[in-house]
Enzyme design. Structure first.
Site, PDB file in Angstrom:
ATOM      1  N   CYS A  93      80.521 -58.760  -4.294  1.00 23.37           N
ATOM      2  CA  CYS A  93      80.673 -57.614  -5.195  1.00 23.37           C
ATOM      3  C   CYS A  93      79.848 -56.385  -4.801  1.00 23.37           C
ATOM      4  CB  CYS A  93      80.362 -58.080  -6.616  1.00 23.37           C
ATOM      5  SG  CYS A  93      81.040 -56.991  -7.872  1.00 23.37           S
ATOM      6  N   HIS A 193      82.382 -63.708  -8.127  1.00 27.17           N
ATOM      7  CA  HIS A 193      81.131 -64.361  -8.522  1.00 27.17           C
ATOM      8  C   HIS A 193      81.587 -65.740  -8.999  1.00 27.17           C
ATOM      9  CE1 HIS A 193      78.698 -60.630  -8.747  1.00 27.17           C
ATOM     10  NE2 HIS A 193      79.797 -60.059  -9.178  1.00 27.17           N
TER      11      HIS A 193
HETATM   12  N1  GLN Z   1      78.080 -52.101  -9.835  1.00 25.85           N
HETATM   13  C1  GLN Z   1      79.262 -52.472  -9.121  1.00 25.85           C
HETATM   14  C2  GLN Z   1      80.532 -52.234  -9.909  1.00 25.85           C
HETATM   15  O1  GLN Z   1      80.508 -52.205 -11.119  1.00 25.85           O
HETATM   16  C3  GLN Z   1      79.159 -53.916  -8.677  1.00 25.85           C
HETATM   17  C4  GLN Z   1      79.106 -54.895  -9.820  1.00 25.85           C
HETATM   18  C5  GLN Z   1      78.883 -56.329  -9.411  1.00 25.85           C
HETATM   19  O2  GLN Z   1      78.231 -56.611  -8.398  1.00 25.85           O
HETATM   20  N2  GLN Z   1      79.376 -57.232 -10.233  1.00 25.85           N
HETATM   21  O3  GLN Z   1      81.572 -52.078  -9.323  1.00 25.85           O
END
Ligand code: GLN
EC number: 6.3.5.13
Length: 247
Positions: A93, A193
């Site tokens: 992510c 995740h």
């Molecule tokens: N902050 C990033 C987004 O919202 C990544 C979020 C995350 O790693 N879950 O796209």
């Protein structure tokens, strides 16, 4: 044999239990008598990343991504060296986003990425996020596998030349991308995740195999001894049943 891992920014990039990925790698290595060495690298810490077989960078909120970016960019040359020397890279992510051209955070701040790849991440429509369980079909160097996980990202990743897989359920790189993640043989980046590896033993073993190849070029995926995966199968089947899809 030994697997040396560096988990970058472990103290701030660990959303939704990304740490579980490290626990699974450790267990699956030790069960096969492969030594497992886990090191971490925080902001400002001196490390030669090319010494590792695997670099792992998890997900994080915009605030954390912004705070680590000067440090990450200062390591660009060293990360390039690591990739050139076949260190495998697993990115989840927020970590995945930062290997591309840029990431536009929810407050419209443009965060420069490492720019190793052409993909870039725009912010979605105000307040909209890709959230929920996700299932994708991937092909990892010829190993076809159905991958399950959980996504929660505002960023919409576009211009992805080598997607990791086709979306069966959920969103992926963007709301209507139909494709998820990035895999080019050197890095595996994904929005999944969940964490990723506990529910996807094939991916866990694939990461172990790719990482071991750095010091053992002849090592094959098939060389990894099969392990009991009753719990993993149960977790996957529950999800497949809920979405009415086959495993
Ligand atoms: N902050 C990033 C987004 O919202 C990544 C979020 C995350 O790693 N879950 O796209």
């Amino acid at each position: 044999m030994k697997l040396k891992v560096c988990w970058m920014y472990h103290d701030i990039m660990d959303l939704y239990g990304d740490k579980g990925n490290m626990m699974v790698l450790k267990k699956r290595c030790l069960d096969r008598d492969i030594q497992f060495e886990l090191d971490t690298c925080g902001i400002g810490q001196k490390k030669d990343l090319s010494e590792y077989d695997l670099i792992f960078l998890g997900g994080g909120a915009d605030k954390e991504q912004i705070s680590l970016i000067p440090d990450l960019l200062s390591r660009k040359e060293n990360i390039q060296k690591a990739m050139d020397e076949n260190t495998f890279i697993l990115l989840i992510c927020g970590g995945y986003q930062l290997f591309g051209q840029y990431y536009i955070a929810a407050n419209n701040q443009k965060i420069k990425g490492l720019q190793f790849y052409d993909y870039y991440t725009d912010t979605g429509k105000q307040g909209s996020r890709c959230i929920g369980n996700i299932v994708i079909d991937a092909n990892l160097d010829g190993i076809k596998t159905r991958i399950v996980g959980f996504e929660n990202h505002g960023g919409q990743t576009l211009n992805v030349k080598h997607p990791l897989g086709k979306v069966i359920h959920g969103y992926g790189n963007s709301f209507d991308a139909g494709q998820e993640g990035f895999y080019d043989g050197k890095i595996l980046g994904t929005y999944l995740h969940g964490p990723l590896l506990p529910k996807n033993p094939v991916v866990a073993d694939f990461v172990i195999y790719k990482s071991l190849k750095k010091r053992n070029p002849d090592f094959k995926f098939e060389d990894l001894k099969p392990l009991n995966e009753t719990f993993e199968k149960g977790a996957r089947d529950t999800l497949f049943k809920r979405f009415n899809i086959g495993g």
